[in-house]
Design an enzyme around this catalytic site. Structure first.
Site, PDB file in Angstrom:
ATOM      1  CG  ASN A   7      -1.836   1.130   1.316  1.00 59.42           C
ATOM      2  OD1 ASN A   7      -1.445   2.250   1.019  1.00 59.42           O
ATOM      3  ND2 ASN A   7      -3.061   0.889   1.702  1.00 59.42           N
ATOM      4  CG  HIS A  10       1.039   6.313   4.624  1.00 59.69           C
ATOM      5  ND1 HIS A  10       0.087   7.279   4.859  1.00 59.69           N
ATOM      6  CD2 HIS A  10       0.625   5.200   5.267  1.00 59.69           C
ATOM      7  CE1 HIS A  10      -0.849   6.772   5.632  1.00 59.69           C
ATOM      8  NE2 HIS A  10      -0.563   5.507   5.889  1.00 59.69           N
ATOM      9  CG  HIS A  43      -8.271   3.960   0.681  1.00 61.99           C
ATOM     10  ND1 HIS A  43      -8.444   3.774   2.034  1.00 61.99           N
ATOM     11  CD2 HIS A  43      -9.488   4.291   0.196  1.00 61.99           C
ATOM     12  CE1 HIS A  43      -9.702   3.990   2.346  1.00 61.99           C
ATOM     13  NE2 HIS A  43     -10.362   4.324   1.249  1.00 61.99           N
ATOM     14  NE  ARG A  45      -8.371   7.030   4.281  1.00 57.54           N
ATOM     15  CZ  ARG A  45      -9.252   6.664   5.204  1.00 57.54           C
ATOM     16  NH1 ARG A  45     -10.381   7.344   5.353  1.00 57.54           N
ATOM     17  NH2 ARG A  45      -9.024   5.645   5.991  1.00 57.54           N
ATOM     18  NE  ARG A  49      -7.742  10.906   5.515  1.00 56.15           N
ATOM     19  CZ  ARG A  49      -8.260  10.305   6.584  1.00 56.15           C
ATOM     20  NH1 ARG A  49      -7.518   9.488   7.282  1.00 56.15           N
ATOM     21  NH2 ARG A  49      -9.494  10.544   6.952  1.00 56.15           N
ATOM     22  CD  GLU A  70      -7.284  -0.272   0.772  1.00 57.59           C
ATOM     23  OE1 GLU A  70      -7.627   0.701   1.460  1.00 57.59           O
ATOM     24  OE2 GLU A  70      -6.383  -1.038   1.095  1.00 57.59           O
ATOM     25  CB  THR A 101      -9.410   1.322   6.983  1.00 56.40           C
ATOM     26  OG1 THR A 101      -8.957   2.083   5.867  1.00 56.40           O
ATOM     27  CG2 THR A 101     -10.782   0.751   6.686  1.00 56.40           C
ATOM     28  CD  GLU A 151      -6.817  -6.593   2.694  1.00 58.98           C
ATOM     29  OE1 GLU A 151      -6.875  -6.578   1.463  1.00 58.98           O
ATOM     30  OE2 GLU A 151      -6.103  -5.822   3.362  1.00 58.98           O
ATOM     31  CG  HIS A 192      -5.432  -1.966   9.277  1.00 57.55           C
ATOM     32  ND1 HIS A 192      -5.063  -1.395  10.457  1.00 57.55           N
ATOM     33  CD2 HIS A 192      -5.899  -0.968   8.490  1.00 57.55           C
ATOM     34  CE1 HIS A 192      -5.304  -0.099  10.394  1.00 57.55           C
ATOM     35  NE2 HIS A 192      -5.805   0.188   9.211  1.00 57.55           N
TER      36      HIS A 192
END
Ligand code: PXP
Length: 239
Positions: A7, A10, A43, A45, A49, A70, A101, A151, A192
């Site tokens: 992922n 970031h 993701h 969002r 963000r 996502e 999440t 998941e 996660h």
């Protein structure tokens, strides 16, 4: 062989902190694939963000990147996902005030909506996954909703392990969920809060086919990438 999805949200968080173009999530996605990642998770969002619409377009267009997008249940996000045709989608809950999440989807409450979304992606031959808390009821519901994969949200077990608390009950729960999911022919993923220790424990579960890891990998890469980059600067000084 287990697959590792990275992922890269970031990378966009760091870029956005300066409001500039560096570091570029597309470059990160390409390089992660080159380094052995099996897929890239992003993701989009609702509050944008980190990953933005332009990132989604660029990353989905690159055929060398296997993209797992996502998405929440938001209609506008759904439209963007259908238009950009990622390889995979993972439906996740979204809560405005959360830092990340925090839990799995409420499948019971959103049954019809989720079923419709899954059908739309199935028509485009896009693999669908549901991000759920580890509980048997949601595994059965995921099958009923015709998802290809589930998941399992590993946030709880990861926190317990990090805080050195008893994680046995949660571990047993995850193992039971994995067994049921496989029996129902659902592919099992996990993600996660995972780090080396939690991944080592969970990778012993043979039913888990794919791990999706973000925050820890980006954090470690920042620190352990120092050597390479410092050397590059030293070479520049001496050139
Ligand atoms: N899988 C899903 C479905 C997620 O929503 C996230 C967080 O965005 C991750 C995996 C990665 O979690 P982490 O960044 O804590 O490794």
């Amino acid at each position: 062989m287990k697959r590792l999805g990275i992922n890269i949200d970031h990378v966009a968080t760091v870029r956005n902190a300066r409001g500039s173009l560096h570091p570029n999530p597309l470059v990160a996605a390409k390089y992660a694939m080159k380094c052995g990642a099996n897929s890239i998770t992003i993701h989009l969002r609702e509050d944008r963000r980190h990953i933005n619409d332009f990132d989604v377009i660029k990353i989905c267009k690159d055929k060398k990147i296997l993209v797992n997008l996502e998405i929440s249940l938001n209609d506008k996000i759904l439209k963007i996902a259908l238009k950009n045709k990622p390889n995979y989608i993972c439906i996740v809950p979204e809560n405005r005030k959360e830092i990340t999440t925090e839990g799995g989807l409420n499948l019971t409450k959103n049954k019809n909506k989720i079923k419709n979304i899954i059908l739309k992606f199935k028509k485009k031959k896009i693999r669908t996954s549901l991000f759920i808390d580890p509980n048997l009821k949601d595994i059965r519901l995921s099958k009923e909703l015709q998802a290809d994969c589930i998941e399992l949200h590993t946030g709880k077990i990861s926190e317990l392990i990090k805080k050195r608390k008893n994680f046995v009950k949660e571990h047993i729960k995850i193992k039971k969920c994995c067994k049921l999911a496989r029996a129902l022919d659902l592919e099992v993923h996990a993600g996660h809060g995972l780090d080396y220790k939690t991944t080592k424990l969970l990778s012993k579960i043979k039913e888990i086919k794919e791990f999706n890891i973000g925050h820890f990998i980006i954090g470690e890469s920042i620190i352990y990438g120092f050597k390479n980059i410092i050397n590059k600067f030293k070479k520049i000084f001496n050139s």
